[in-house]
Design an enzyme around this catalytic site. Structure first.
Site, PDB file in Angstrom:
ATOM      1  N   GLU A  89      58.367  33.171  51.062  1.00  0.00           N
ATOM      2  CA  GLU A  89      58.820  33.762  52.334  1.00  0.00           C
ATOM      3  C   GLU A  89      57.855  33.412  53.463  1.00  0.00           C
ATOM      4  O   GLU A  89      58.258  33.322  54.616  1.00  0.00           O
ATOM      5  CB  GLU A  89      58.995  35.278  52.170  1.00  0.00           C
ATOM      6  CG  GLU A  89      60.268  35.580  51.387  1.00  0.00           C
ATOM      7  CD  GLU A  89      60.209  36.806  50.518  1.00  0.00           C
ATOM      8  OE1 GLU A  89      59.372  37.689  50.760  1.00  0.00           O
ATOM      9  OE2 GLU A  89      61.021  36.881  49.563  1.00  0.00           O
ATOM     10  N   GLU A 138      57.331  30.099  41.282  1.00  0.00           N
ATOM     11  CA  GLU A 138      58.512  30.833  41.745  1.00  0.00           C
ATOM     12  C   GLU A 138      59.506  29.850  42.359  1.00  0.00           C
ATOM     13  O   GLU A 138      59.382  29.494  43.542  1.00  0.00           O
ATOM     14  CB  GLU A 138      58.107  31.851  42.818  1.00  0.00           C
ATOM     15  CG  GLU A 138      57.131  32.899  42.346  1.00  0.00           C
ATOM     16  CD  GLU A 138      57.259  34.167  43.175  1.00  0.00           C
ATOM     17  OE1 GLU A 138      57.579  35.212  42.592  1.00  0.00           O
ATOM     18  OE2 GLU A 138      57.062  34.106  44.406  1.00  0.00           O
ATOM     19  N   GLY A 146      65.002  36.700  44.631  1.00  0.00           N
ATOM     20  CA  GLY A 146      65.889  37.672  45.276  1.00  0.00           C
ATOM     21  C   GLY A 146      67.363  37.310  45.185  1.00  0.00           C
ATOM     22  O   GLY A 146      68.194  37.891  45.878  1.00  0.00           O
ATOM     23  N   SER A 186      63.702  36.749  40.326  1.00  0.00           N
ATOM     24  CA  SER A 186      64.735  37.608  39.725  1.00  0.00           C
ATOM     25  C   SER A 186      64.386  38.048  38.300  1.00  0.00           C
ATOM     26  O   SER A 186      65.269  38.144  37.444  1.00  0.00           O
ATOM     27  CB  SER A 186      66.109  36.931  39.778  1.00  0.00           C
ATOM     28  OG  SER A 186      66.489  36.735  41.130  1.00  0.00           O
ATOM     29  N   HIS A 215      53.377  32.623  49.255  1.00  0.00           N
ATOM     30  CA  HIS A 215      54.711  33.109  48.872  1.00  0.00           C
ATOM     31  C   HIS A 215      55.774  32.320  49.644  1.00  0.00           C
ATOM     32  O   HIS A 215      55.585  31.972  50.810  1.00  0.00           O
ATOM     33  CB  HIS A 215      54.850  34.614  49.158  1.00  0.00           C
ATOM     34  CG  HIS A 215      56.063  35.190  48.507  1.00  0.00           C
ATOM     35  ND1 HIS A 215      57.305  35.118  49.094  1.00  0.00           N
ATOM     36  CD2 HIS A 215      56.242  35.787  47.309  1.00  0.00           C
ATOM     37  CE1 HIS A 215      58.195  35.662  48.277  1.00  0.00           C
ATOM     38  NE2 HIS A 215      57.576  36.077  47.186  1.00  0.00           N
ATOM     39  N   ASN A 262      55.491  42.666  43.772  1.00  0.00           N
ATOM     40  CA  ASN A 262      55.370  42.279  45.185  1.00  0.00           C
ATOM     41  C   ASN A 262      56.382  43.116  45.952  1.00  0.00           C
ATOM     42  O   ASN A 262      57.585  42.877  45.856  1.00  0.00           O
ATOM     43  CB  ASN A 262      55.670  40.777  45.348  1.00  0.00           C
ATOM     44  CG  ASN A 262      55.719  40.365  46.807  1.00  0.00           C
ATOM     45  OD1 ASN A 262      55.230  41.080  47.687  1.00  0.00           O
ATOM     46  ND2 ASN A 262      56.302  39.207  47.075  1.00  0.00           N
ATOM     47  N   LYS A 287      56.740  43.390  49.165  1.00  0.00           N
ATOM     48  CA  LYS A 287      57.182  42.808  50.440  1.00  0.00           C
ATOM     49  C   LYS A 287      57.150  43.884  51.536  1.00  0.00           C
ATOM     50  O   LYS A 287      56.257  44.721  51.518  1.00  0.00           O
ATOM     51  CB  LYS A 287      58.578  42.192  50.287  1.00  0.00           C
ATOM     52  CG  LYS A 287      58.705  41.341  49.034  1.00  0.00           C
ATOM     53  CD  LYS A 287      59.963  40.551  48.983  1.00  0.00           C
ATOM     54  CE  LYS A 287      60.043  39.828  47.651  1.00  0.00           C
ATOM     55  NZ  LYS A 287      61.052  38.812  47.599  1.00  0.00           N
TER      56      LYS A 287
END
Ligand code: PEP
Length: 253
Positions: free
Chosen positions: A101, A172, A178, A218, A99, A13, A15
């Site tokens: 985010e 996730e 991250g 991660s 996701h 991904n 991003k």
């Protein structure tokens, strides 16, 4: 079902990273170290404006190109949005929906909106990587599965049983994305097996056995082997580490 009957998925991904020029360069660098990915379903999800470039660049590598987002309506006056039909027409195989985010950072997407996105993608022949996962405070207050179940239930309610063939669940934990804080293999496996058990009761035992549940948060060249050894972990969704050529080591693991 033993995990070896479920085909591994390794998805990147990107991003909002990598220009079209950088995408071509990345593919050239990858070709030098990995002529072809053949052991698993390998894909990289890229920004919409780079999909065509990535398709050409990754073709010989046998890496599919995925999208990072899709709009929930079929077409119309939705400036700046991209429809499932447009993705399909470009040859996109997978799209990420849900996701963290988009749920928590750049947009406040609800479970129901995400389910609509999944539905429209599937109706247009684009497979779905459905991201779910709890915030740190959810985990600390023992609500991990409550959150994951609510996120899954919205999609269970919106799609049919046969649609789960074309959905990959990406667990996730938001606190691991991250941050460099990976869930340990045991912690990840515990949640993956609970997700599989939930799918058995919410949809069917057959769907629970066959659906691929991948881990994200991660993932790196250092931790991928131990995570992959777990029975209910069928691959990875990789953010930061998919931007470097040693993404190949994660594919190979
Ligand atoms: C992600 O963005 O889905 C992700 C898992 O990111 P990272 O691997 O960088 O934690």
């Amino acid at each position: 079902m033993n995990r070896r009957y479920r085909k591994t998925v390794i998805a990147g991904n990107w991003k909002m990273n990598m220009t079209a020029t950088e995408t071509k360069k990345f593919a050239e660098d990858l070709k030098k170290i990995m002529p072809r990915a053949k052991w698993c379903d390998t894909l990289i999800c890229v920004p919409a404006c780079n999909i065509s470039t990535a398709m050409k660049a990754f073709k010989d590598l046998r890496i599919s190109v995925g999208a990072e987002n899709v709009y929930f309506e079929e077409k119309g006056a939705y400036t700046g949005e991209v429809s499932a039909d447009m993705l399909k027409d470009l040859g996109v195989k997978y799209v990420i929906v849900g996701h963290s985010e988009r749920r928590h950072t750049v947009a406040a997407e609800s479970n129901e909106l995400i389910a609509e996105k999944a539905k429209v993608a599937l109706a247009n022949g684009v497979k779905v990587i459905l991201c779910i996962g709890e915030l740190l405070e959810d985990r600390e207050s023992g609500k991990t599965m409550e959150v994951c179940k609510a996120q899954l239930q919205a999609v269970v309610d919106a799609v049919e049983e046969k649609d789960w063939e074309n959905i990959v669940i990406a667990y996730e934990p938001v606190w691991a994305i991250g941050t460099g804080k990976t869930a340990t293999p045991d912690v990840a496996e515990e949640t993956h097996s609970q997700i599989r058990a939930f799918m058995a009761s919410a949809v069917s035992p057959a769907v629970a056995e066959n659906v691929r549940i991948i881990y994200g948060g991660s993932v790196s060249t250092k931790n991928c082997k131990d995570l992959m050894a777990k029975e209910d972990i069928d691959g990875f969704l990789v953010g930061g580490a998919s931007l470097k050529p040693d993404f190949v080591d994660i594919i190979n693991c």
